[in-house]
Design an enzyme around this catalytic site. Structure first.
Site, PDB file in Angstrom:
ATOM      1  N   ASP A  82     -24.971  -7.330  -1.170  1.00  0.00           N
ATOM      2  CA  ASP A  82     -23.886  -8.259  -0.768  1.00  0.00           C
ATOM      3  C   ASP A  82     -23.692  -9.211  -1.541  1.00  0.00           C
ATOM      4  OD1 ASP A  82     -20.590  -8.170  -1.264  1.00  0.00           O
ATOM      5  OD2 ASP A  82     -21.441  -8.952   0.846  1.00  0.00           O
ATOM      6  N   CYS A 105     -10.932  13.510   0.755  1.00  0.00           N
ATOM      7  CA  CYS A 105      -9.834  12.874   0.981  1.00  0.00           C
ATOM      8  C   CYS A 105      -7.648  13.482   1.162  1.00  0.00           C
ATOM      9  CB  CYS A 105      -9.122  11.232   0.770  1.00  0.00           C
ATOM     10  SG  CYS A 105     -10.583  10.428   0.664  1.00  0.00           S
ATOM     11  N   CYS A 137      -3.882  13.144   2.576  1.00  0.00           N
ATOM     12  CA  CYS A 137      -4.063  11.936   3.333  1.00  0.00           C
ATOM     13  C   CYS A 137      -4.321  10.764   2.473  1.00  0.00           C
ATOM     14  CB  CYS A 137      -5.544  12.034   4.332  1.00  0.00           C
ATOM     15  SG  CYS A 137      -5.311  11.100   5.190  1.00  0.00           S
ATOM     16  N   CYS A 195      -4.701   5.366   5.105  1.00  0.00           N
ATOM     17  CA  CYS A 195      -5.245   4.324   4.756  1.00  0.00           C
ATOM     18  C   CYS A 195      -3.677   3.466   3.945  1.00  0.00           C
ATOM     19  CB  CYS A 195      -6.341   4.147   3.816  1.00  0.00           C
ATOM     20  SG  CYS A 195      -6.666   4.909   2.766  1.00  0.00           S
ATOM     21  N   CYS A 201      -1.608  -0.088   5.660  1.00  0.00           N
ATOM     22  CA  CYS A 201      -1.599  -2.035   5.496  1.00  0.00           C
ATOM     23  C   CYS A 201      -0.206  -2.093   5.423  1.00  0.00           C
ATOM     24  CB  CYS A 201      -2.015  -1.276   3.398  1.00  0.00           C
ATOM     25  SG  CYS A 201      -2.220  -3.066   3.348  1.00  0.00           S
ATOM     26  N   CYS A 251      -4.588  -8.783  -0.143  1.00  0.00           N
ATOM     27  CA  CYS A 251      -4.797  -7.797   1.481  1.00  0.00           C
ATOM     28  C   CYS A 251      -5.311  -8.572   1.629  1.00  0.00           C
ATOM     29  CB  CYS A 251      -6.475  -7.290   0.294  1.00  0.00           C
ATOM     30  SG  CYS A 251      -7.717  -6.941   1.280  1.00  0.00           S
ATOM     31  N   CYS A 306      -8.966  -8.001   8.873  1.00  0.00           N
ATOM     32  CA  CYS A 306      -8.367  -6.722   8.087  1.00  0.00           C
ATOM     33  C   CYS A 306      -9.324  -5.571   8.300  1.00  0.00           C
ATOM     34  CB  CYS A 306      -6.752  -6.612   7.397  1.00  0.00           C
ATOM     35  SG  CYS A 306      -5.454  -5.983   8.369  1.00  0.00           S
ATOM     36  N   CYS A 344      -7.267   0.118   7.346  1.00  0.00           N
ATOM     37  CA  CYS A 344      -6.836   0.605   6.152  1.00  0.00           C
ATOM     38  C   CYS A 344      -8.638   1.860   6.870  1.00  0.00           C
ATOM     39  CB  CYS A 344      -6.733   0.555   4.612  1.00  0.00           C
ATOM     40  SG  CYS A 344      -8.850  -0.628   4.603  1.00  0.00           S
ATOM     41  N   CYS A 351      -8.503   6.175   8.916  1.00  0.00           N
ATOM     42  CA  CYS A 351      -8.950   7.104   8.787  1.00  0.00           C
ATOM     43  C   CYS A 351      -9.436   8.312   9.251  1.00  0.00           C
ATOM     44  CB  CYS A 351      -9.897   6.287   7.707  1.00  0.00           C
ATOM     45  SG  CYS A 351     -11.183   8.093   6.524  1.00  0.00           S
TER      46      CYS A 351
END
Length: 361
Positions: free
Chosen positions: A142, A196, A199, A202, A206, A222, A249, A252, A256
């Site tokens: 990152d 997924c 579904c 997520c 939000c 966001c 946050c 989301c 899951c």
């Protein structure tokens, strides 16, 4: 019989040896992919930038060409080794929403900065690979224009869910990612398959409706972006939706269903510090710069600075609905920072709507 040279060694066995070594060093997931990305990842990033959904994060646009082409970042790269480390929490991080006088800090930031641990572990693995197989390599966590999630999905660690984050069958949405780019030409793993289905938990979770559509994120809405990357005043229409989330946050991620298979992280460095488990907003609002640096020494929170952090805390206080916090907020109406003053005025107006706010109150 003489031992085979590196050039003669079976690439599959090299891959297996690296996987075993990585797991022994504490990584929870390991996968291998070609050092390239397909059209889908490039098109997603291009649309994201074209729509301006990156907000203030100009660095994403400046280095987009290297981000979408791993070999543009390092032409000699042949294989990307994608590595994941679980930081799965023991409890649902949304539980604190029921306690508006306490601040919610994203799971990943409740202890030491994960970059330090992951980077050190990547370097250890990289040194072993370089020594054992005489290969060149670079490690990333990152801190460079690397599209970590698409590469991890391509390497079989999981798939990108509708919230755009990586989802793993074993670790849910809770994986820190790191990469080793290497000149070794190793067999790739099968890419992760999207599981997924229909579904959309997520997306529905939000608070600020930051997903224009499945697999699309507008960072400007966001809460993670607003509380961490955004430097100016938070848009007033979004402030009431933030609740008591003061740094990042997890809504989301926490929503899951695949998280039910995730085991609590075994890393002691990722366990929450007591003072960040359920911190009192009123206490955090009173931090000066020195106090902020002391409390968040070694924490990723430290990088946003005291002013941005107190801004977030004031928004949360304004959302608390508890007028008993008014004196703490009033004390910041004359703060040296204009963003803090703006947040204080807004918060006081929420706590005491019948009272006219302004400097000098």
């Amino acid at each position: 019989m003489s031992k085979p040279t590196v050039a003669e060694a079976d690439p599959g066995k090299i891959r297996d040896a690296i996987r075993d070594r990585a797991l022994s060093l504490g990584f929870d997931a390991v996968g291998f992919a070609r050092a390239e990305l397909g059209d889908e990842a490039r098109e997603r990033l291009a649309e994201f930038l074209r729509e301006g959904r990156h907000g203030d994060m100009g660095w994403m646009e400046e280095k987009a060409d290297r981000r979408v082409h791993p070999q543009a970042l390092w032409p000699e790269a042949r294989t990307v080794i994608a590595l994941g480390t679980s930081y799965a929490p023991a409890e649902d991080p949304r539980a604190l929403l029921a306690h508006p006088d306490r601040g919610i800090v994203s799971v990943y930031a409740k202890n030491r900065d994960y970059h330090d641990l992951i980077k050190g572990r990547l370097k250890t693995l990289g040194q072993w690979i370089a020594h054992t197989f005489k290969a060149e390599l670079k490690v990333f966590v990152d801190t460079a224009p690397v599209m970590e999630k698409p590469l991890a999905a391509k390497a079989g660690l999981g798939w990108q869910g509708k919230h755009t984050n990586l989802v793993s069958r074993e670790h849910g949405s809770w994986l820190f990612l790191g990469e080793v780019y290497t000149t070794l030409d190793l067999p790739p793993d099968e890419p992760g398959r999207d599981r997924c289905g229909s579904c959309r938990r997520c997306l529905d979770a939000c608070p600020t409706s930051a997903f224009p559509a499945p697999n699309q994120l507008d960072a400007r809405r966001c809460i993670s972006y607003l509380t961490i990357e955004h430097k100016g005043p938070i848009p007033e229409d979004l402030r009431p939706l933030m609740g008591n989330r003061i740094y990042g946050c997890d809504d989301c991620l926490a929503a899951c269903p695949w998280n039910k298979f995730a085991q609590r992280s075994r890393e002691a460095a990722f366990l929450p510090r007591a003072e960040l488990t359920a911190p009192r907003l009123a206490d955090l609002a009173q931090l000066d710069d020195a106090g902020f640096r002391q409390v968040f020494s070694g924490s990723p929170i430290k990088r946003i600075g005291r002013d941005r952090f107190v801004r977030n805390v004031l928004v949360a206080l304004g959302n608390s609905g508890d007028a008993r916090h008014a004196p703490v907020v009033e004390a910041l109406l004359n703060d040296a920072n204009d963003v803090v003053r703006d947040a204080a005025e807004w918060a006081l107006g929420r706590l005491c709507p019948s009272r006219e706010t302004g400097e000098g109150i």
